[in-house]
Design an enzyme around this catalytic site. Structure first.
Site, PDB file in Angstrom:
ATOM      1  CG  ASP A 151      -2.119   0.921   1.039  1.00  0.00           C
ATOM      2  OD1 ASP A 151      -3.217   0.404   0.780  1.00  0.00           O
ATOM      3  OD2 ASP A 151      -1.957   2.157   1.147  1.00  0.00           O
TER       4      ASP A 151
ATOM      5  CG  ASP B 249       2.792   4.249  -7.807  1.00  0.00           C
ATOM      6  OD1 ASP B 249       1.864   3.483  -8.140  1.00  0.00           O
ATOM      7  OD2 ASP B 249       2.854   5.437  -8.184  1.00  0.00           O
TER       8      ASP B 249
ATOM      9  CG  ASN C  33      -7.664  -4.463  -3.669  1.00  0.00           C
ATOM     10  OD1 ASN C  33      -8.890  -4.597  -3.808  1.00  0.00           O
ATOM     11  ND2 ASN C  33      -7.156  -3.619  -2.784  1.00  0.00           N
TER      12      ASN C  33
ATOM     13  CE1 TYR D 113     -12.802   1.966 -10.172  1.00  0.00           C
ATOM     14  CE2 TYR D 113     -15.062   1.618 -10.890  1.00  0.00           C
ATOM     15  CZ  TYR D 113     -14.004   1.295 -10.061  1.00  0.00           C
ATOM     16  OH  TYR D 113     -14.142   0.294  -9.140  1.00  0.00           O
TER      17      TYR D 113
ATOM     18  CE  LYS E 154     -11.418  -1.242 -10.891  1.00  0.00           C
ATOM     19  NZ  LYS E 154     -10.381  -2.026 -10.172  1.00  0.00           N
TER      20      LYS E 154
ATOM     21  CB  THR F   9     -14.063   0.593   0.055  1.00  0.00           C
ATOM     22  OG1 THR F   9     -14.396   1.119  -1.238  1.00  0.00           O
ATOM     23  CG2 THR F   9     -14.212  -0.925   0.033  1.00  0.00           C
TER      24      THR F   9
END
Length: 288
Positions: free
Chosen positions: A37, A60, A87, A158, A162, A192
């Site tokens: 992370d 990263d 993820n 996005y 995806k 989230t």
């Protein structure tokens, strides 16, 4: 033996949300986990919960060298890599007319390149092991989205990233099978930081009973896909939320007509209208 006993797992974006749930779920089944992370605090908290079977990595993964160092971290700490869970992600939601170049580039970089780069370096590692005569039982679990599968108003950047992840999953599954690697993707829905606007109406967990939006609901499928048991499952995309798991069918041929010769533009009005009328597409999220 527990399901993933001693398997070595990288989870990107593991400091919070779904990634955190994945890392803890893998650890609970015996895995050794690289907790990746960008935020060292949350990553360290997750690693502390797991204990000595976890290492922290703050690279990263949207950069080529950073993704390579994540894979190296697993091999250096634990001697090998068995599972890559891609993820990590961000959102920069804008309507098309408002989305700037930077907002487009950053979302595509973090999601699409942030999947491809770790996948490339993990695949290179597994190919090397395979060519050296070693056994490989590699697993990749990518993270797509309902926005990538069906589209979502206000999320062109996005959704495009995806959708690319879903298509890349199919290609990678076909290419890496020869090395003993399976590649699948999930399209999760959970509570989230990224989804607080999308799922605003269902963000508050119930006082009693099953919390269908808990991130922990997504992880059991990911853990199973990362296990030895999942060897026969590859090239699939699963929607997962609450207690629901759905195999998603991608682009497939629907109604068709073949004249057997070149069409004239003037002929196609009725033909196309009939084809479209015979089809039943899933509506874009947020469309009226």
């Amino acid at each position: 033996m527990r399901l993933c006993e001693d398997r070595v797992v990288i989870v990107t974006g593991a400091g919070r949300g779904i990634g955190r749930a994945h890392a803890l779920a893998f650890a609970a089944t015996g895995a050794r986990v690289v907790v990746n992370d960008l935020s060292p605090g949350p990553a360290s908290e997750v690693a502390e919960l797991i204990g000595p079977r976890a290492v922290v990595n703050t690279e990263d993964v949207g950069t080529w060298s950073g993704a390579e160092r994540v894979v190296d971290a697993a091999v250096n700490a634990f001697g090998r890599l068995d599972v890559l869970v891609n993820n990590a992600g961000i959102v920069r939601d804008r309507m098309l007319v408002s989305c700037g170049e930077d907002e487009w580039d950053e979302v595509v970089r973090v999601h699409l390149k942030g999947h491809f780069a770790p996948l490339h370096h993990a695949a290179a590692h597994w190919r090397g092991v395979h060519k050296a005569g070693g056994g490989v039982s590699g697993r990749v679990i990518n993270t797509s989205s309902g926005a990538g599968l069906f589209g979502s108003v206000g999320q062109a950047n996005y959704s495009a990233a995806k959708a690319g992840i879903a298509a890349m999953t199919l290609v990678a599954a076909a290419e890496l099978a020869r090395y003993g690697v399976t590649v699948n993707a999930i399209a999760p829905a959970a509570r989230t930081r990224m989804t607080e606007q999308t799922f605003a109406a269902t963000m508050t967990p119930p006082e009693h009973g099953f919390d269908a939006m808990a991130p922990e609901n997504v992880s059991p499928l990911v853990v199973w896909l990362g296990s030895e048991e999942a060897a026969g499952v590859t090239g699939r995309v699963f929607e997962v939320d609450g207690g629901r798991i759905c195999v998603v069918h991608g682009w497939r041929r629907g109604p068709e007509v073949d004249k057997g010769a070149r069409w004239a533009p003037e002929e196609l009005g009725g033909v196309v209208r009939d084809l479209v009328a015979a089809d039943d597409p899933v509506p874009v999220y947020g469309a009226e």
